[in-house]
Write a protein that holds these residues in place. Structure first.
Motif, mmCIF file in Angstrom:
data_model
loop_
_atom_site.group_PDB
_atom_site.id
_atom_site.type_symbol
_atom_site.label_atom_id
_atom_site.label_comp_id
_atom_site.label_asym_id
_atom_site.label_seq_id
_atom_site.Cartn_x
_atom_site.Cartn_y
_atom_site.Cartn_z
ATOM 1 N N UNK A 141 -12.362 -2.470 -14.616
ATOM 2 C CA UNK A 141 -10.966 -2.210 -14.977
ATOM 3 C C UNK A 141 -10.279 -1.273 -13.984
ATOM 4 N N UNK A 142 -11.081 -0.631 -13.153
ATOM 5 C CA UNK A 142 -10.555 0.382 -12.228
ATOM 6 C C UNK A 142 -10.407 -0.133 -10.806
ATOM 7 N N UNK A 143 -11.111 -1.218 -10.463
ATOM 8 C CA UNK A 143 -11.214 -1.657 -9.083
ATOM 9 C C UNK A 143 -9.839 -1.926 -8.459
ATOM 10 N N UNK A 144 -8.932 -2.534 -9.189
ATOM 11 C CA UNK A 144 -7.620 -2.849 -8.645
ATOM 12 C C UNK A 144 -6.854 -1.601 -8.258
ATOM 13 N N UNK A 145 -6.882 -0.579 -9.122
ATOM 14 C CA UNK A 145 -6.177 0.659 -8.844
ATOM 15 C C UNK A 145 -6.787 1.365 -7.624
ATOM 16 N N UNK A 146 -8.121 1.312 -7.492
ATOM 17 C CA UNK A 146 -8.781 1.941 -6.349
ATOM 18 C C UNK A 146 -8.435 1.217 -5.048
ATOM 19 N N UNK A 147 -8.402 -0.099 -5.092
ATOM 20 C CA UNK A 147 -8.025 -0.865 -3.898
ATOM 21 C C UNK A 147 -6.606 -0.520 -3.455
ATOM 22 N N UNK A 148 -5.707 -0.380 -4.406
ATOM 23 C CA UNK A 148 -4.324 -0.013 -4.086
ATOM 24 C C UNK A 148 -4.263 1.375 -3.467
ATOM 25 N N UNK A 149 -5.009 2.313 -4.034
ATOM 26 C CA UNK A 149 -5.022 3.676 -3.534
ATOM 27 C C UNK A 149 -5.561 3.718 -2.095
ATOM 28 N N UNK A 150 -6.618 2.962 -1.845
ATOM 29 C CA UNK A 150 -7.197 2.923 -0.501
ATOM 30 C C UNK A 150 -6.198 2.364 0.511
ATOM 31 N N UNK A 151 -5.508 1.301 0.119
ATOM 32 C CA UNK A 151 -4.515 0.714 1.017
ATOM 33 C C UNK A 151 -3.377 1.689 1.291
ATOM 34 N N UNK A 152 -2.957 2.404 0.278
ATOM 35 C CA UNK A 152 -1.871 3.371 0.410
ATOM 36 C C UNK A 152 -2.269 4.521 1.318
ATOM 37 N N UNK A 153 -3.551 4.935 1.258
ATOM 38 C CA UNK A 153 -4.022 6.078 2.038
ATOM 39 C C UNK A 153 -4.672 5.652 3.356
ATOM 40 N N UNK A 154 -4.632 4.367 3.656
ATOM 41 C CA UNK A 154 -5.248 3.815 4.867
ATOM 42 C C UNK A 154 -6.749 4.115 4.940
#
Length: 212
Positions: A141-154
């Motif tokens: 349930x968390x993977x999508x939010x983590x992927x977004x955060x990683x993309x945002x922070x490069x």
């Protein structure tokens, strides 16, 4: 720091002397010697095969050769190109076919540097980044939010393993690590931790991430 991701060549003609540069990425001195010998074999009829190379993250290993040219007119000028371009783990070999006219000290220095510079300009050069590689284990349930955060922070998701939970290997640039960890803690209320940390050097090119 930068490395040669794809080798290039360069050539100039100076008063009928032909200067041919080849630029290589090298992992160690044995590989440098192999390339140097290959160039000497390929251009066996040339008068000079001069070179310079640097190795390691801080360029602790630096070697050059004038290969019969007057001292300081070939190897050192090639080395200056490597240092000025902030290249590491790099070898440049410049082959000279003598054209019958002496160039003098200044002419030789300019010619060897010009050929080396063209060779580097014709290579694909990519920056080396300092990073921290670590792992996180999260639920689905968390993977999508983590992927977004990683993309945002490069931050780079280096690998993902799916099982009962999701194990993710992430690479973060060293200078953004503290703020990345703080955002992870704030976003997930401290439920997940970044572990198995490792300091690395890496490149991020169009073909993907490569750890050096």
């Amino acid at each position: 720091m930068n490395i040669v991701y794809k080798m290039g060549t360069g050539e100039i003609i100076e008063k009928k002397s032909r200067f041919i540069a080849h630029v290589f990425h090298i992992k160690d001195e044995d590989e440098a010697i192999t390339y140097i010998n290959e160039m000497k074999k390929k251009y066996w009829d040339a008068r000079h095969n001069c070179y310079a190379y640097v190795l390691s993250a801080n360029n602790e290993i630096q070697k050059c050769s004038d290969d019969g040219e007057p001292s300081g007119t070939a190897g050192k000028p090639i080395m200056e190109v490597i240092i000025n371009k902030m290249l590491t783990n790099c070898l440049i070999v410049v082959t000279r076919y003598f054209g019958g006219t002496l160039l003098g000290t200044g002419g030789l220095i300019r010619a060897y540097q010009a050929a080396a510079n063209i060779g580097v300009d014709n290579s694909l050069i990519v920056p080396v980044k300092e990073g921290i590689k670590g792992k996180m284990t999260v639920d689905y349930s968390t993977i999508g939010k983590l992927q977004y955060l990683c993309a945002e922070r490069e931050a780079v998701i280096y690998s993902t393993e799916f099982g009962e939970n999701v194990n993710i290997c992430i690479i973060v640039e060293k200078h953004t690590y503290d703020s990345f960890i703080k955002q992870i803690a704030d976003t997930f209320a401290g439920r997940f931790s970044f572990h198995d940390l490792e300091n690395i050097l890496y490149i991020n090119s169009k073909t993907g991430v490569e750890i050096l």
